[in-house]
Design an enzyme around this catalytic site. Sequence first.
Site, mmCIF file in Angstrom:
data_model
loop_
_atom_site.group_PDB
_atom_site.id
_atom_site.type_symbol
_atom_site.label_atom_id
_atom_site.label_comp_id
_atom_site.label_asym_id
_atom_site.label_seq_id
_atom_site.Cartn_x
_atom_site.Cartn_y
_atom_site.Cartn_z
ATOM 1 N N GLY A 1 -6.669 24.190 11.306
ATOM 2 C CA GLY A 1 -5.465 25.135 11.236
ATOM 3 C C GLY A 1 -4.851 24.996 12.656
ATOM 4 N N GLY B 1 22.154 -17.685 0.647
ATOM 5 C CA GLY B 1 22.657 -18.100 -0.483
ATOM 6 C C GLY B 1 21.375 -18.540 -1.561
ATOM 7 N N GLY C 1 15.058 -11.238 1.952
ATOM 8 C CA GLY C 1 14.567 -12.095 3.365
ATOM 9 C C GLY C 1 14.713 -11.242 4.467
ATOM 10 N N ASP D 1 12.050 -13.652 -6.725
ATOM 11 C CA ASP D 1 13.206 -14.037 -5.862
ATOM 12 C C ASP D 1 13.056 -12.932 -5.050
ATOM 13 O OD1 ASP D 1 15.772 -14.295 -4.596
ATOM 14 O OD2 ASP D 1 16.720 -13.162 -6.155
ATOM 15 N N SER E 1 -7.426 19.202 13.321
ATOM 16 C CA SER E 1 -7.486 18.240 12.417
ATOM 17 C C SER E 1 -6.277 18.342 11.386
ATOM 18 C CB SER E 1 -8.947 18.331 11.603
ATOM 19 O OG SER E 1 -9.186 19.663 11.395
#
Lengths: 638, 298
Positions: free
Chosen positions: A471, A40, A117, A114, A545
Amino acid sequence: MGVDPEADASGIARPGQTGGLDAAPGGVLRFLTCGSVDDGKSTLIGRLIHDCGGIPYDAVVALAEDSRKFGTTGGGLDYALLLDGLTAEREQGITIDVAYRYFATTRRKFIVADAPGHEQYTRNMVTAASHCDAAIVLIDARKGILRQTRRHSSIVRLLGIRHVVIAINKMDLVGYDQPVFDRIAADYRALAARSDLADISIVPISAVTGANLTASAIEMPWYRGPSILQILESIDLHNDDLAKPFQLPIQIVIRPDQGFRGYAGTIAGGTLAEGDRVSVLPSGVQTTIASIGGTDGPCQSAEAGDAVIVTLTDEIDVGRGSILSSPDAAPEMSDQFAADIVWFSNQPLLRGRPYLLQMGVQSCIAQIGDIKHVIDTETFEPRSAKSIAINAIARCNLATSKPLAIEPYTTSRELGGFILIDRTTNETAGAGMIAYSLRRSQNVHWLGLGVSKEQRALLKGQKACCLWLTGLSGSGKSTIAVALDKRLHGLGHHTCVLDGDNVRLGLNRDLGFTDADRVENIRRVAEVGRLMVDAGLIVIVSFISPFQAERQLARERFAPGEFLEIYVDTPLQICEHRDPKGLYKKVRAGLIQNFTGISSPYEPPQAPDLRLAGGESTADALVETVTEELLRRQIIPS
Amino acid sequence: MPSHLHDLEAESIHILREVAAQFTRPVLLYSIGKDSTVLLHLAIKAFAPARLPFALLHVDTGWKFREMIAFRDDMARRLGLDLIVYTNADGVRDGVGPLTHGSEIHTDVMKTQALRQALDIHSIDAAIGGARRDEEKSRAKERIFSHRSAGHRWDAKAQRPELWNIYNGRIGPGESMRVFPLSNWTEIDVWEYIACEDIAVVPLYFAKLRPIVERQGALIMVDDARFVLQQGETVRQRLVRFRTLGCYPLTGAILSAAGSVADIVAELYTSRSSERQGRLIDGDRTGSMEAKKEEGYF
């Protein structure tokens, strides 16, 4: 809720009552509301604002329409709809982002953050909490303290919010029963004692009926304490920053003409007067304040919270990122510190990956050295971890590219709170709160080497550099690397090849193929490559990489022009067709996980120094292309 | 100055200085209303004694109140400001206007598209606006530094978390930032600040007898000859003032006798209607401001 107006001790502005310029003698209180999905929370805020006369008439009409369409209150006003502003939220009935709301009484102005939650919105709650002086934590009277309650309390404590109001809501649904309230209140006080939360008030309320929101509820005569609003109106907002040592982080230099050089910023702590001696960080040079400009022109003094422009008696190096401070209480300069990191990004935080750190006006590159532990937000118990996922909180050690003026977050939000920015996407990927410095940077010196790398390379008749071949697996990197090595050797150059597979068999044998390990893999190779460049060699690195960020990390190990990113751009189909090591077959058979190009991403270089079309030319032709590029860049002499 | 106004002023100046420090080509979106007027006043303070380090941009739809344009030009001349006025030439060519095309098309072509064109033409990387979070529900959730992807689109669900007073101004190629230094101000704060600082605003905010037509429940001022009366409509002199200012055919006046800033502050303390109530463009459908913002409207 019948209320005797005479007993109404809150400062709600009544229609017809005019405010004036002293309308908010109590200043502005910023507070957030924390609660789970059905606690609430939005109803409490909507109702509080409504009861304070803060909802305009036409908005009430719109609310009535929205309540019929989306409401959950059977046609009555659904106050939650006032706050859930985004269309998606109204339809789903949840709050997915932080909304800011404004209302006022004759005592004080309020800004309400606000925040949602649910656990998956921890980041939103942390964001909201970073702006607040106080928090309301909602507890459903029917459910008592839940894991969410503990989580919300932990975050409130972590963000340093000192005033906490516990609202035990939905008392109407438990018959306004005092024993229910007493039991939950006792449970919470025990929890608070364990997690050293400071100033706590506990109030029994009903957000739906308005009981104990703005005035005492006749339904609960056994409760003699103040209402939610009365508490919010009386929270002491004494500015502790005034008592701190003087600190002014400089945002920008103001130079209208040659005769004036002003330094602008907002005073973070303490007070300042003309003629004060100040110390300038990072240099540590001392000087004197020549003049102070406030928002209404020149002034003799200023204090924490004021936006000012100061001039100095000496011409010294001051710019964005400098901190002016009291000479006898200057903040510490440090490039290694421990901090609590809250992670916001869908991409987990990885050890070793560089991020941009922004702390007020100061910014630099930062890396997570060690993830000491992830903090369980319900119990505050530490757990070990290798990476930090979205919404997790972890204590980490950080290393920065240059020393920063820092303080523990508990002492200073300005010099203790920072954000981490992903350098590829620019998103704000995380936030951090400094716990303590790990070492003073004054003690750190690079060991000066007697012979420079330029001198070493000169002896070898070449410019030392790192040729970084990236690559897909099977793109031809290793073949090109070996052929290039032979070619350069034949030309009389000093080279070395670092190959992915070979390095993994030795130096990096302890690493696997998770994202965190891939980052560490690259970091080590980049460091080894740099040592070899320091030795004057042309280093040929052949590594998949896959991530832009790590290649960027590697590049930054080297001086400008010393690192060449060479993209071996061979289409995936050709790589898979070649499959020199039989890996693609195993991937397709489900025997290998996290395989680049198939089940793990490959981020192609956006602007490689050189691109080789691996599917179109022979290895020899590509080696020729690289050699020409090295000639063009005068890395090897013609 | 009351402490809450002092704090808001300091926060806004801090934000304006961050924009100047972090961006190469910012612009201040000046809409001539009370909020942009306060914004301009704060910007001048933030950089004094230096000149404003950015230009003002006014997107002129061609339908603003005449008094607004006169105020704008007088202000730019008086303060020696660098003012860019931009109008969507395509819209002018096609004769787009609120009376012929309706509020939605007019707003899209002459405001939203025009703004995007102007920002592109001038390579603007940060556009500073006077919007406040208390104006409308979807604005309540917008960041102070609000990121726009290439094409000026706002993605409400992918907003950057904004903590403490740290503003992440980093953008990629083609992207830009909208910045709202007045995010935490309310309508009353703005008027109290105007009173404290004695800031000049467009006279339309003050009550006066004006030629008014009642249309769809709104009190519309007949500002020029382009306004064509519909059957049954009559123009009456009524004592009104405007609470917000926009295109005159789309901006409803309120009945009011408030002739001074002090009167307005007193009126707001007793008012039971919201500020944008007079704006016809907001009311089309619930969520309409959010939809407009995603398209690039301010």
